[in-house]
Motif scaffolding. Sequence first.
Motif, PDB file in Angstrom:
ATOM      1  N   UNK A 106       0.813  -1.215   0.000  1.00 34.36           N
ATOM      2  CA  UNK A 106       0.000   0.000   0.000  1.00 34.36           C
ATOM      3  C   UNK A 106       0.842   1.258   0.000  1.00 34.36           C
ATOM      4  N   UNK A 107       1.938   1.250   0.765  1.00 40.98           N
ATOM      5  CA  UNK A 107       2.855   2.393   0.747  1.00 40.98           C
ATOM      6  C   UNK A 107       3.455   2.588  -0.639  1.00 40.98           C
ATOM      7  N   UNK A 108       3.833   1.483  -1.278  1.00 32.97           N
ATOM      8  CA  UNK A 108       4.423   1.569  -2.612  1.00 32.97           C
ATOM      9  C   UNK A 108       3.409   2.076  -3.627  1.00 32.97           C
ATOM     10  N   UNK A 109       2.149   1.619  -3.505  1.00 30.92           N
ATOM     11  CA  UNK A 109       1.107   2.079  -4.419  1.00 30.92           C
ATOM     12  C   UNK A 109       0.867   3.577  -4.239  1.00 30.92           C
ATOM     13  N   UNK A 110       0.858   4.019  -2.976  1.00 30.23           N
ATOM     14  CA  UNK A 110       0.595   5.429  -2.725  1.00 30.23           C
ATOM     15  C   UNK A 110       1.732   6.343  -3.096  1.00 30.23           C
ATOM     16  N   UNK A 111       2.964   5.842  -3.020  1.00 31.56           N
ATOM     17  CA  UNK A 111       4.133   6.687  -3.272  1.00 31.56           C
ATOM     18  C   UNK A 111       4.593   6.672  -4.719  1.00 31.56           C
ATOM     19  N   UNK A 112       4.286   5.610  -5.447  1.00 35.34           N
ATOM     20  CA  UNK A 112       4.803   5.444  -6.809  1.00 35.34           C
ATOM     21  C   UNK A 112       3.636   5.373  -7.792  1.00 35.34           C
ATOM     22  N   UNK A 113       3.451   6.412  -8.558  1.00 33.80           N
ATOM     23  CA  UNK A 113       2.338   6.470  -9.512  1.00 33.80           C
ATOM     24  C   UNK A 113       2.455   5.406 -10.599  1.00 33.80           C
ATOM     25  N   UNK A 114       3.678   5.119 -11.034  1.00 34.61           N
ATOM     26  CA  UNK A 114       3.867   4.097 -12.062  1.00 34.61           C
ATOM     27  C   UNK A 114       3.444   2.729 -11.541  1.00 34.61           C
ATOM     28  N   UNK A 115       3.872   2.405 -10.325  1.00 35.18           N
ATOM     29  CA  UNK A 115       3.484   1.124  -9.737  1.00 35.18           C
ATOM     30  C   UNK A 115       1.976   1.057  -9.527  1.00 35.18           C
ATOM     31  N   UNK A 117      -0.358   2.565 -11.344  1.00 34.94           N
ATOM     32  CA  UNK A 117      -1.000   2.366 -12.649  1.00 34.94           C
ATOM     33  C   UNK A 117      -0.842   0.936 -13.142  1.00 34.94           C
ATOM     34  N   UNK A 118       0.292   0.316 -12.812  1.00 36.45           N
ATOM     35  CA  UNK A 118       0.546  -1.051 -13.282  1.00 36.45           C
ATOM     36  C   UNK A 118      -0.228  -2.094 -12.491  1.00 36.45           C
ATOM     37  N   UNK A 119      -0.489  -1.821 -11.229  1.00 37.56           N
ATOM     38  CA  UNK A 119      -1.087  -2.847 -10.358  1.00 37.56           C
ATOM     39  C   UNK A 119      -2.561  -2.617 -10.040  1.00 37.56           C
ATOM     40  N   UNK A 120      -3.054  -1.410 -10.195  1.00 31.95           N
ATOM     41  CA  UNK A 120      -4.431  -1.112  -9.788  1.00 31.95           C
ATOM     42  C   UNK A 120      -5.473  -2.004 -10.461  1.00 31.95           C
TER      43      UNK A 120
END
Length: 275
Positions: A106-115, A117-120
């Motif tokens: 969740x921290x990675x999703x919130x901090x990294x827009x590229x990640x 977009x790839x995982x959402x």
Amino acid sequence: MSDIAGELRESEVETAVSAPRAVPGRQDAGLLLGLMGLGSILLLWWALIHFLAEPGGLGERFSPLAAFASLRDLVTGSDLFLHVAVSLKRILVALGFALLIGVPVGLLVGLNRTFEAATSPAFQFLRMISPLSWMPIAVMVLGVGDTPIYFLLTFAAVWPILLNTAAGVRNLDPAWLQLSRSLAATRWETLLHIVIPGVLGHVLTGVRLAIGILWIVLVPCEMLGVSAGLGYFILDTRDRLAYSELMAMVLVIGALGFLLDWTTRMLHRHWGHAG
């Protein structure tokens, strides 16, 4: 980083001073209304059995009097507490796994827009699959016992924690991040002193939602060939036609679920605004 910690402590003090305090009279009124609501449910339960069940028939085994009598016998015995302990252990272990997975991702999703977009799309797809639909696959791959239960419970609990953590990162006060940059804080220091405290309230909200889901999924999961747990005991009472014990277990499950939710609400109240 002591400057950052000092700034955050000052903001916490300001928040605590400005936060409204609970009025004792309103708390007492809320407690009374809650008890009246529970009493109404018991009264409706009694009325349905009394007016719809045939006298001396099978329906009377589901009555409140029969359920509370069986509950008294279960509480004075030793088996009930064994099943409760086993189920709570499974809940805590699965919740621990969900936190270990959900918070970092969740921290990675919130901090990294590229990640993000790839995982959402994948995350949204997976979270909409009922955990119970994985039961046959879990048993075939992992066998019977606690392992498939831990997998199913973790799968159920990880999504609210992950999504709430990511939402907490997005809702961080930009001034805090600007403060860390102005003090030349490293990424690790920013994460440790600003991001994690800032998302704690959202994580606790995710934990509360996760526990509610876990408690619902637990009972059917414990019918996967295990020999202990609340779900197993429900199945056992059905097979023995001990319907009054079954209703007593329903009361136990409801009471334990209420206590778990109350505990998470208290944690959120005390720690949810730590950021």
